[in-house]
Motif scaffolding. Structure first.
Motif, PDB file in Angstrom:
ATOM      1  N   GLY A 162       0.651  -1.085   0.074  1.00  0.00           N
ATOM      2  CA  GLY A 162      -0.047   0.010  -0.105  1.00  0.00           C
ATOM      3  C   GLY A 162       0.742   1.294   0.085  1.00  0.00           C
ATOM      4  O   GLY A 162       1.960   1.339   0.096  1.00  0.00           O
ATOM      5  N   CYS A 168      -1.045   3.421   9.371  1.00  0.00           N
ATOM      6  CA  CYS A 168      -1.566   2.353  10.084  1.00  0.00           C
ATOM      7  C   CYS A 168      -1.454   2.431  11.514  1.00  0.00           C
ATOM      8  O   CYS A 168      -0.290   2.419  11.950  1.00  0.00           O
ATOM      9  CB  CYS A 168      -1.373   1.074   9.443  1.00  0.00           C
ATOM     10  SG  CYS A 168      -2.254  -0.190  10.027  1.00  0.00           S
ATOM     11  N   CYS A 180      -2.158  -6.073   7.844  1.00  0.00           N
ATOM     12  CA  CYS A 180      -2.146  -5.221   6.844  1.00  0.00           C
ATOM     13  C   CYS A 180      -1.498  -5.745   5.725  1.00  0.00           C
ATOM     14  O   CYS A 180      -1.644  -5.145   4.587  1.00  0.00           O
ATOM     15  CB  CYS A 180      -1.527  -3.904   7.368  1.00  0.00           C
ATOM     16  SG  CYS A 180      -2.383  -2.947   8.315  1.00  0.00           S
ATOM     17  N   THR A 216      -2.918   0.214   3.461  1.00  0.00           N
ATOM     18  CA  THR A 216      -3.810   1.229   3.798  1.00  0.00           C
ATOM     19  C   THR A 216      -5.070   0.897   4.713  1.00  0.00           C
ATOM     20  O   THR A 216      -5.945   1.534   5.024  1.00  0.00           O
ATOM     21  CB  THR A 216      -4.531   1.638   2.400  1.00  0.00           C
ATOM     22  OG1 THR A 216      -5.053   0.488   1.672  1.00  0.00           O
ATOM     23  CG2 THR A 216      -3.496   2.487   1.649  1.00  0.00           C
ATOM     24  N   ILE A 217      -4.876  -0.331   5.394  1.00  0.00           N
ATOM     25  CA  ILE A 217      -5.966  -0.826   6.184  1.00  0.00           C
ATOM     26  C   ILE A 217      -5.595  -0.079   7.834  1.00  0.00           C
ATOM     27  O   ILE A 217      -4.477  -0.376   7.973  1.00  0.00           O
ATOM     28  CB  ILE A 217      -5.719  -2.468   6.516  1.00  0.00           C
ATOM     29  CG1 ILE A 217      -5.822  -3.170   5.198  1.00  0.00           C
ATOM     30  CG2 ILE A 217      -7.016  -2.843   7.264  1.00  0.00           C
ATOM     31  CD1 ILE A 217      -5.352  -4.264   5.139  1.00  0.00           C
ATOM     32  N   GLN A 218      -6.310   0.548   7.927  1.00  0.00           N
ATOM     33  CA  GLN A 218      -6.098   1.635   9.111  1.00  0.00           C
ATOM     34  C   GLN A 218      -7.247   1.855   9.854  1.00  0.00           C
ATOM     35  O   GLN A 218      -8.252   1.679   9.761  1.00  0.00           O
ATOM     36  CB  GLN A 218      -5.272   2.839   8.638  1.00  0.00           C
ATOM     37  CG  GLN A 218      -6.357   3.515   7.498  1.00  0.00           C
ATOM     38  CD  GLN A 218      -5.972   4.766   6.892  1.00  0.00           C
ATOM     39  OE1 GLN A 218      -5.037   5.417   7.514  1.00  0.00           O
ATOM     40  NE2 GLN A 218      -5.837   4.902   5.543  1.00  0.00           N
ATOM     41  N   PRO A 251     -11.622   8.215   8.556  1.00  0.00           N
ATOM     42  CA  PRO A 251     -11.575   7.924   6.973  1.00  0.00           C
ATOM     43  C   PRO A 251     -12.332   9.297   6.512  1.00  0.00           C
ATOM     44  O   PRO A 251     -13.416   9.866   7.176  1.00  0.00           O
ATOM     45  CB  PRO A 251     -12.183   6.560   6.812  1.00  0.00           C
ATOM     46  CG  PRO A 251     -13.050   6.793   8.101  1.00  0.00           C
ATOM     47  CD  PRO A 251     -12.529   7.217   9.138  1.00  0.00           C
ATOM     48  N   ARG A 301     -11.206  -0.184  -3.979  1.00  0.00           N
ATOM     49  CA  ARG A 301     -10.940  -1.019  -3.100  1.00  0.00           C
ATOM     50  C   ARG A 301      -9.650  -1.450  -3.076  1.00  0.00           C
ATOM     51  O   ARG A 301      -8.660  -1.746  -2.229  1.00  0.00           O
ATOM     52  CB  ARG A 301     -12.085  -2.105  -2.698  1.00  0.00           C
ATOM     53  CG  ARG A 301     -13.161  -2.083  -1.685  1.00  0.00           C
ATOM     54  CD  ARG A 301     -12.512  -1.491  -0.254  1.00  0.00           C
ATOM     55  NE  ARG A 301     -13.714  -1.642   0.578  1.00  0.00           N
ATOM     56  CZ  ARG A 301     -13.718  -0.815   1.805  1.00  0.00           C
ATOM     57  NH1 ARG A 301     -12.616  -0.015   1.853  1.00  0.00           N
ATOM     58  NH2 ARG A 301     -14.632  -1.034   2.655  1.00  0.00           N
ATOM     59  N   GLN A 341      -6.919   0.961  -2.664  1.00  0.00           N
ATOM     60  CA  GLN A 341      -6.846   1.139  -1.181  1.00  0.00           C
ATOM     61  C   GLN A 341      -5.908   0.248  -0.451  1.00  0.00           C
ATOM     62  O   GLN A 341      -5.289   0.522   0.586  1.00  0.00           O
ATOM     63  CB  GLN A 341      -8.271   1.070  -0.727  1.00  0.00           C
ATOM     64  CG  GLN A 341      -8.639   2.216   0.443  1.00  0.00           C
ATOM     65  CD  GLN A 341     -10.203   2.218   0.800  1.00  0.00           C
ATOM     66  OE1 GLN A 341     -10.693   1.043   1.102  1.00  0.00           O
ATOM     67  NE2 GLN A 341     -10.630   3.232   0.915  1.00  0.00           N
ATOM     68  N   ILE A 342      -6.104  -1.135  -0.848  1.00  0.00           N
ATOM     69  CA  ILE A 342      -5.070  -2.016  -0.210  1.00  0.00           C
ATOM     70  C   ILE A 342      -3.594  -2.291  -0.676  1.00  0.00           C
ATOM     71  O   ILE A 342      -3.113  -3.214  -0.279  1.00  0.00           O
ATOM     72  CB  ILE A 342      -5.812  -3.452   0.032  1.00  0.00           C
ATOM     73  CG1 ILE A 342      -6.143  -4.060  -1.528  1.00  0.00           C
ATOM     74  CG2 ILE A 342      -7.250  -3.364   0.539  1.00  0.00           C
ATOM     75  CD1 ILE A 342      -6.611  -5.465  -1.535  1.00  0.00           C
ATOM     76  N   PRO A 389     -11.689   2.810   4.633  1.00  0.00           N
ATOM     77  CA  PRO A 389     -10.575   2.004   4.622  1.00  0.00           C
ATOM     78  C   PRO A 389     -10.847   0.975   5.663  1.00  0.00           C
ATOM     79  O   PRO A 389     -11.396   1.228   6.623  1.00  0.00           O
ATOM     80  CB  PRO A 389      -9.299   2.758   5.034  1.00  0.00           C
ATOM     81  CG  PRO A 389      -9.668   4.099   4.531  1.00  0.00           C
ATOM     82  CD  PRO A 389     -11.137   4.610   4.747  1.00  0.00           C
TER      83      PRO A 389
END
Length: 607
Positions: free
Chosen positions: A6, A11, A19, A29-31, A35, A54, A57-58, A226
């Motif tokens: 990402g 994060c 992640c 970007t998993i956080q 958002p 999506r 985003q990841i 996210p």
């Protein structure tokens, strides 16, 4: 094995475990940060654009695709996303292999194919990614939503009105399957599939009705929030008990050793493993399938433990130890050299991603490998006896015999020169075959990437994987070592490498057949039709893009070719066909082949 997951580094540390899929990476970007929930233009509030957002985003910026009539509208919406690049592949198998290679570096990959004819073609690659614990989003353009339950027969099927054949095939090689044939639950199904892939570090299957991708729906009216995935936690009581029992076991040992295995990647535990090695002073080895997960410049690194074909003096130290800790091992017939490892269970500690087993004694579950290794590092007495023993018996490797002028090129001379090419700015992809054994002996400098597919061992994997890996880390120059037999399986996507402007150096090792299979069991089926490989790549190049090819038969020509590839042609895809004798193999393959052959030919047990 490099990892970038990402584009966002914000994060919260508590979610780092989930992640990414790869070993050493920063964060995706998993956080848990607050958002943005900006409204989306109504024309963009579609299923296809939601899926595209999506993926971006990841951390996916490239998606590997093969168009078919069921996925064309979906592809329109994916390529309309500014952060996503479509990489059109020559066939579905290579698209899957490319997503595999991409996931090894980026932490997650994605491919898009059409219904059944595309899905069943990519299935082999998805199975390989499953075996290697790689998060991979396999997206299939499915039938029109109105056709479900109508008893109609569709094209691209086996001629029956049941559309579930493809789904049933994917159930065995993915950890979640989503069939999206209405818009009401599409948002939930897509998000669940992607998040499950990231949490489980396995591929998932998403089928999207061909008439749904471009339809706006209220659930897609805002930018997707996210992901915030709950972190896995160790059972603290179990962790403390496991650490105490392990420390007692190891602190009593005279010459303990550490061996890293391939599941260090899925456990995100490479750094913790190195911390344990630093703190303990133990000799440090890796299993062959873990090469690249542990830094080989570590002061106590003693090489690859692979039983009878280990790095010189490594097996002697490991197998003579009175205690060995294996972190994330897979003991299959290949990694155990036909089940011939001289290890004893009562001396071993096996640490899996969520479980610890101590010798013949206690086992502890619900313990994350990373937590366990870091806690153990604080409890072990420093003991460098095994490494000191290694240092005493170690004799530096010799060099291949010097070639006579114009002498036919030998494989060991080839890899001597490949070794000199390696740096932090390179990565090695080793194809299934004798390249496994020759590349295993390469000494990786700090930051040099390394990948091969040992558990699944599908010949031809490396062409697609090289495409995907090089696309994910354009700053590195990928060096791919591919045998002629394997290359014939998947050669077409050299075309895509040229189209994408990649700078890979491919060493095509032409020895006239399936050498690895010759050493397991010879027969006329292991001899293949020789191709004009440089001529083939020149035809694929066809004057479009940057590509340079050459054929070498001796060391002088090899040196000149490498100088050209790393000099005037450094911005080109360079294809170097290396002509070697059909019986020129590594000594490790000879030994491994005979032992695997013995394992394969065991007679049936008495009934």
């Amino acid at each position: 094995m490099d990892t970038k997951i990402g584009a966002v580094d914000t994060c919260n540390p508590t979610c780092n475990d989930l992640c990414s899929a790869a070993s050493n990476g920063a964060v995706s970007t998993i956080q848990n940060s607050v958002p943005s929930t900006a409204l989306v233009n109504s024309s963009e509030a579609t299923l296809g654009r939601h899926l595209a957002r999506r993926l971006v985003q990841i951390g996916i910026t490239d998606v590997f695709t093969v168009p078919g009539d069921f996925n064309l509208t979906l592809l329109d919406h994916l390529i309309a996303e500014p952060g996503l690049t479509n990489i059109g592949c020559c066939n579905e198998l290579n698209a899957g292999y490319a997503a595999d290679g991409y996931a090894r570096s980026r932490g997650v990959g994605a491919c898009v194919v059409t219904f059944t004819v595309g899905g069943l073609s990519v299935l082999n690659a998805i199975a390989g990614a499953y075996s290697e614990n790689l998060p991979l989003i396999c997206i299939v353009g499915g039938p029109n939503s109105n056709d479900y339950g109508t008893n109609r027969i569709l094209h691209h099927t086996i001629g029956v009105p049941d559309f579930s054949q493809e789904l049933r095939c994917f159930q065995a090689v993915t950890c979640y399957q989503a069939v999206v044939n209405n818009l009401e639950d599409a948002h939930e199904l897509i998000d669940t599939a992607i998040s499950t892939s990231l949490k489980e570090s396995k591929p998932v299957y998403i089928s999207i009705g061909c008439n749904l991708a471009g339809v706006p729906h209220p659930t897609f009216s805002r930018e997707p929030v996210p992901f915030s995935l709950s972190p896995r936690l160790s059972n603290q009581m179990g962790l403390e008990a496991a650490v105490e029992a392990t420390a007692e076991f190891l602190n009593k040992a005279v010459k303990p050793v550490l061996v890293g295995g391939p599941k260090l990647r899925v456990a995100h535990a490479s750094d913790a493993f190195v911390e344990l090695a630093d703190a303990s002073g133990y000799a440090l080895a890796v299993m062959p399938s873990a090469k690249g997960l542990v830094p080989e410049h570590h002061p106590h690194f003693i090489g690859t433990y692979w039983g009878a074909i280990s790095t010189a003096f490594c097996a002697e130290i490991v197998e003579s130890a009175d205690a060995y800790l294996f972190a994330g091992p897979i003991f299959n017939d290949y990694s155990s050299v036909g089940y011939s490892l001289l290890l004893k269970k009562d001396k071993s500690i096996i640490v899996q991603p969520d479980r610890v087993v101590i010798a013949n004694g206690p086992a502890f579950g619900c313990i994350l490998m990373k937590d366990f290794l870091r806690a153990l590092a604080k409890r072990l007495k420093h003991n460098s006896t095994a490494y000191e023993n290694y240092h005493r018996i170690f004799v530096p490797e010799g060099h291949p015999l010097k070639s006579e002028p114009k002498e036919p090129l030998r494989v060991n001379v080839l890899f001597q020169h490949i070794q000199k090419m390696l740096s932090s700015e390179t990565a090695v992809i080793a194809e299934t075959g004798d390249s496994w054994f020759n590349c295993q002996k390469l000494k990786l400098p700090r930051g040099c990437g390394y990948e091969f597919q040992m558990q699944y061992g599908s010949i031809g994997w490396s062409v697609g994987a090289t495409l995907g890996y090089a696309q994910s880390v354009p700053e590195k120059r990928v060096i791919a070592c591919i045998g002629d037999g394997s290359f014939q399986v998947t050669a077409q996507d050299v075309s895509t490498m040229i189209r994408c402007g990649q700078r890979t150096i491919i060493f095509l090792i032409n020895n006239g057949g399936y050498t690895i299979e010759v050493e397991i069991h010879d027969g006329p089926y292991n001899v293949i039709k020789n191709w004009n490989y440089t001529g083939l790549v020149n035809a694929i190049h066809n004057g479009e893009g940057k590509c340079w090819t050459t054929k070498v038969t001796n060391e002088e020509e090899l040196i000149e070719a490498i100088e050209t590839a790393t000099g005037p042609k450094k911005d080109c895809l360079c294809f170097i066909e290396v002509i070697v004798h059909k019986d020129d193999t590594s000594k490790e393959l000879l030994e491994w082949g005979s032992r695997v052959s013995a394992a394969n030919s065991r007679p049936p047990n008495p009934q």
